[in-house]
Design an enzyme around this catalytic site. Structure first.
Site, PDB file in Angstrom:
ATOM      1  N   HIS A 173     -13.207  28.223   1.388  1.00 12.30           N
ATOM      2  CA  HIS A 173     -14.426  28.453   2.171  1.00 12.30           C
ATOM      3  C   HIS A 173     -14.417  29.822   2.836  1.00 12.30           C
ATOM      4  O   HIS A 173     -15.422  30.538   2.815  1.00 12.30           O
ATOM      5  CB  HIS A 173     -14.548  27.352   3.226  1.00 12.30           C
ATOM      6  CG  HIS A 173     -15.832  27.375   3.983  1.00 12.30           C
ATOM      7  ND1 HIS A 173     -17.051  27.162   3.383  1.00 12.30           N
ATOM      8  CD2 HIS A 173     -16.096  27.593   5.288  1.00 12.30           C
ATOM      9  CE1 HIS A 173     -18.015  27.231   4.284  1.00 12.30           C
ATOM     10  NE2 HIS A 173     -17.459  27.506   5.451  1.00 12.30           N
ATOM     11  N   ASP A 207     -22.140  29.740  -4.518  1.00 13.47           N
ATOM     12  CA  ASP A 207     -21.514  29.141  -3.344  1.00 13.47           C
ATOM     13  C   ASP A 207     -20.101  28.697  -3.719  1.00 13.47           C
ATOM     14  O   ASP A 207     -19.732  28.708  -4.897  1.00 13.47           O
ATOM     15  CB  ASP A 207     -22.334  27.945  -2.857  1.00 13.47           C
ATOM     16  CG  ASP A 207     -22.231  27.736  -1.355  1.00 13.47           C
ATOM     17  OD1 ASP A 207     -21.360  28.368  -0.720  1.00 13.47           O
ATOM     18  OD2 ASP A 207     -23.007  26.929  -0.809  1.00 13.47           O
ATOM     19  N   ARG A 243     -12.977  23.751   4.976  1.00 19.13           N
ATOM     20  CA  ARG A 243     -14.205  24.132   5.695  1.00 19.13           C
ATOM     21  C   ARG A 243     -14.021  24.106   7.212  1.00 19.13           C
ATOM     22  O   ARG A 243     -14.794  24.737   7.933  1.00 19.13           O
ATOM     23  CB  ARG A 243     -15.353  23.192   5.296  1.00 19.13           C
ATOM     24  CG  ARG A 243     -15.914  23.465   3.915  1.00 19.13           C
ATOM     25  CD  ARG A 243     -16.973  22.465   3.518  1.00 19.13           C
ATOM     26  NE  ARG A 243     -16.391  21.206   3.091  1.00 19.13           N
ATOM     27  CZ  ARG A 243     -17.106  20.159   2.658  1.00 19.13           C
ATOM     28  NH1 ARG A 243     -18.425  20.228   2.639  1.00 19.13           N
ATOM     29  NH2 ARG A 243     -16.500  19.054   2.268  1.00 19.13           N
ATOM     30  N   GLY A 296       0.788  -1.223   0.000  1.00 18.15           N
ATOM     31  CA  GLY A 296       0.000   0.000   0.000  1.00 18.15           C
ATOM     32  C   GLY A 296       0.816   1.267   0.000  1.00 18.15           C
ATOM     33  O   GLY A 296       0.269   2.360  -0.143  1.00 18.15           O
ATOM     34  N   GLU A 297       2.132   1.157   0.184  1.00 19.15           N
ATOM     35  CA  GLU A 297       2.988   2.341   0.119  1.00 19.15           C
ATOM     36  C   GLU A 297       3.199   2.754  -1.344  1.00 19.15           C
ATOM     37  O   GLU A 297       2.886   2.007  -2.269  1.00 19.15           O
ATOM     38  CB  GLU A 297       4.326   2.053   0.799  1.00 19.15           C
ATOM     39  CG  GLU A 297       4.210   1.809   2.288  1.00 19.15           C
ATOM     40  CD  GLU A 297       5.557   1.559   2.940  1.00 19.15           C
ATOM     41  OE1 GLU A 297       6.599   1.738   2.272  1.00 19.15           O
ATOM     42  OE2 GLU A 297       5.563   1.179   4.132  1.00 19.15           O
ATOM     43  N   LYS A 310     -29.606  30.648   7.153  1.00 17.90           N
ATOM     44  CA  LYS A 310     -29.185  29.253   7.341  1.00 17.90           C
ATOM     45  C   LYS A 310     -28.547  29.090   8.700  1.00 17.90           C
ATOM     46  O   LYS A 310     -27.678  29.867   9.073  1.00 17.90           O
ATOM     47  CB  LYS A 310     -28.199  28.829   6.247  1.00 17.90           C
ATOM     48  CG  LYS A 310     -27.683  27.400   6.396  1.00 17.90           C
ATOM     49  CD  LYS A 310     -26.651  27.073   5.323  1.00 17.90           C
ATOM     50  CE  LYS A 310     -26.025  25.706   5.526  1.00 17.90           C
ATOM     51  NZ  LYS A 310     -24.985  25.409   4.511  1.00 17.90           N
ATOM     52  N   GLY A 369     -27.937  20.137  -0.701  1.00 18.09           N
ATOM     53  CA  GLY A 369     -29.063  20.621   0.080  1.00 18.09           C
ATOM     54  C   GLY A 369     -29.098  22.129   0.239  1.00 18.09           C
ATOM     55  O   GLY A 369     -30.166  22.747   0.139  1.00 18.09           O
ATOM     56  N   THR A 370     -27.947  22.751   0.497  1.00 17.93           N
ATOM     57  CA  THR A 370     -27.904  24.205   0.683  1.00 17.93           C
ATOM     58  C   THR A 370     -28.349  24.928  -0.576  1.00 17.93           C
ATOM     59  O   THR A 370     -29.151  25.880  -0.526  1.00 17.93           O
ATOM     60  CB  THR A 370     -26.480  24.641   1.062  1.00 17.93           C
ATOM     61  OG1 THR A 370     -26.139  24.063   2.330  1.00 17.93           O
ATOM     62  CG2 THR A 370     -26.375  26.151   1.161  1.00 17.93           C
TER      63      THR A 370
END
Length: 325
Positions: A131, A226, A97, A35-36, A201, A233-234
């Protein structure tokens, strides 16, 4: 100048390189059975001005943290190989965020990410539509260049703005500054007034509430702006609020389309006629039928190419970062 694009972002990197008028610098990425992985440049970088591009969104092939690790290791590798200057070009910046504490003992992950990048010896970072611009710039001690989409989107939609009133809407109070910048840029391009509004919101424990619309959208063509679309949803809530208040038509604008969870259904059933995003994140999670009906992609590659060109020449990025006024 040399521009590398790690494999996960090679398509976008190729578009940036084309806009710059130079080939992508060659590199190698190898996977190991445990996995390396390792990556190294296949061309000399000693004394060079090096730009390394990797977008930090996740997909089934590579999760966010693996992409981050690969970027960190490659940045350190080119610095160790003698690069004179190293700039991380991150079209979509993960963890942006989480830039402040909203609960007791919360992490401030944006700052930790900045510390990791700086520990690799970078001189600058370039990204798109973070953000919170102030929080992003305060997190870094090196040069931090947060590009935005105001000119990109305004130039793209100016021909679609009819003689009807045009209003730019922020889907939450926190995005008012971003929407205001776009409103001013669009008004300058159209040479006429453009209205502004925002939607209430509140979020607590993952539950979103508040639907009041502040501003007049009756009879207007509305653009809801945005920084990103996650579950959708927003954006859908804001579009519904605008429709209830009499908007003639509503479209959405966002730099990054993550389209997580049930975004396909939410956006497919929403009041949005169209959704414009950039190509910083491929919209692979979105249902193809919804994408064909609603989605439009505006390339951010020329914007990144211009930012890299100006950085390389020691020029000012003020116009790209701030827009007119």
């Amino acid at each position: 100048m040399k521009l590398f694009a790690l494999n996960a972002s090679r398509d976008f990197g190729a578009r940036v390189a084309e806009a710059l008028g130079l080939p992508l610098a060659e590199h190698e990425e190898r996977e190991f059975e445990d996995g390396e992985h390792k990556a190294r440049p296949l061309t000399g970088v000693r004394g060079e001005d090096v730009y390394v591009l990797q977008s930090l969104h996740g997909d089934p092939a590579q999760r966010v943290n693996e992409r981050l690790a690969r970027l960190l290791f490659f940045l350190a590798t080119v610095r160790q190989a003698g690069a004179a200057r190293v700039t991380a070009v991150i079209p979509y910046l993960a963890y942006a965020r989480k830039d402040r504490q909203t609960k007791p003992r919360d992490p401030v992950t944006t700052r930790y990410l900045a510390q990791l990048l700086e520990a690799m010896g970078i001189d600058a970072v370039i990204t798109l539509e973070v953000h919170n611009r102030a929080a992003f710039q305060n997190a870094f001690r090196c040069q931090a260049h947060p590009l935005d989409t105001r000119r990109l989107f305004a130039a793209h939609i100016r021909g679609r703005c009819s003689n009807d009133p045009v209003v730019v809407v922020s889907p939450d109070p926190g995005g008012v500054k971003r929407a205001q910048g776009f409103q001013e840029t669009l008004a300058a391009m159209l040479d006429r007034p453009v209205g502004a509004a925002f939607v209430e919101k509140r979020r607590s424990e993952g539950v979103v509430s508040g639907e009041a619309l502040v501003g007049d959208v009756a009879g207007a063509s509305v653009w809801v702006m945005d920084d990103l679309i996650s579950s959708g949803g927003t954006l859908a809530r804001a579009a519904a609020a605008c429709r209830r208040e009499g908007a003639a038509r509503v479209a959405g604008l966002a730099a990054h389309g993550l389209f997580t969870g049930d975004a396909g259904r939410v956006l497919g059933d929403s009041a949005l006629e169209r959704i414009l995003i950039t190509d910083t994140v491929p919209p692979d999670r979105l249902d193809p039928a919804v994408a064909e009906q609603r989605l439009e992609i505006v390339s951010a590659a020329p914007l990144f190419a211009e930012a890299i060109r100006r950085t390389h020449k020691g020029g000012s990025l003020t116009e790209l970062l701030e827009g007119p006024g």
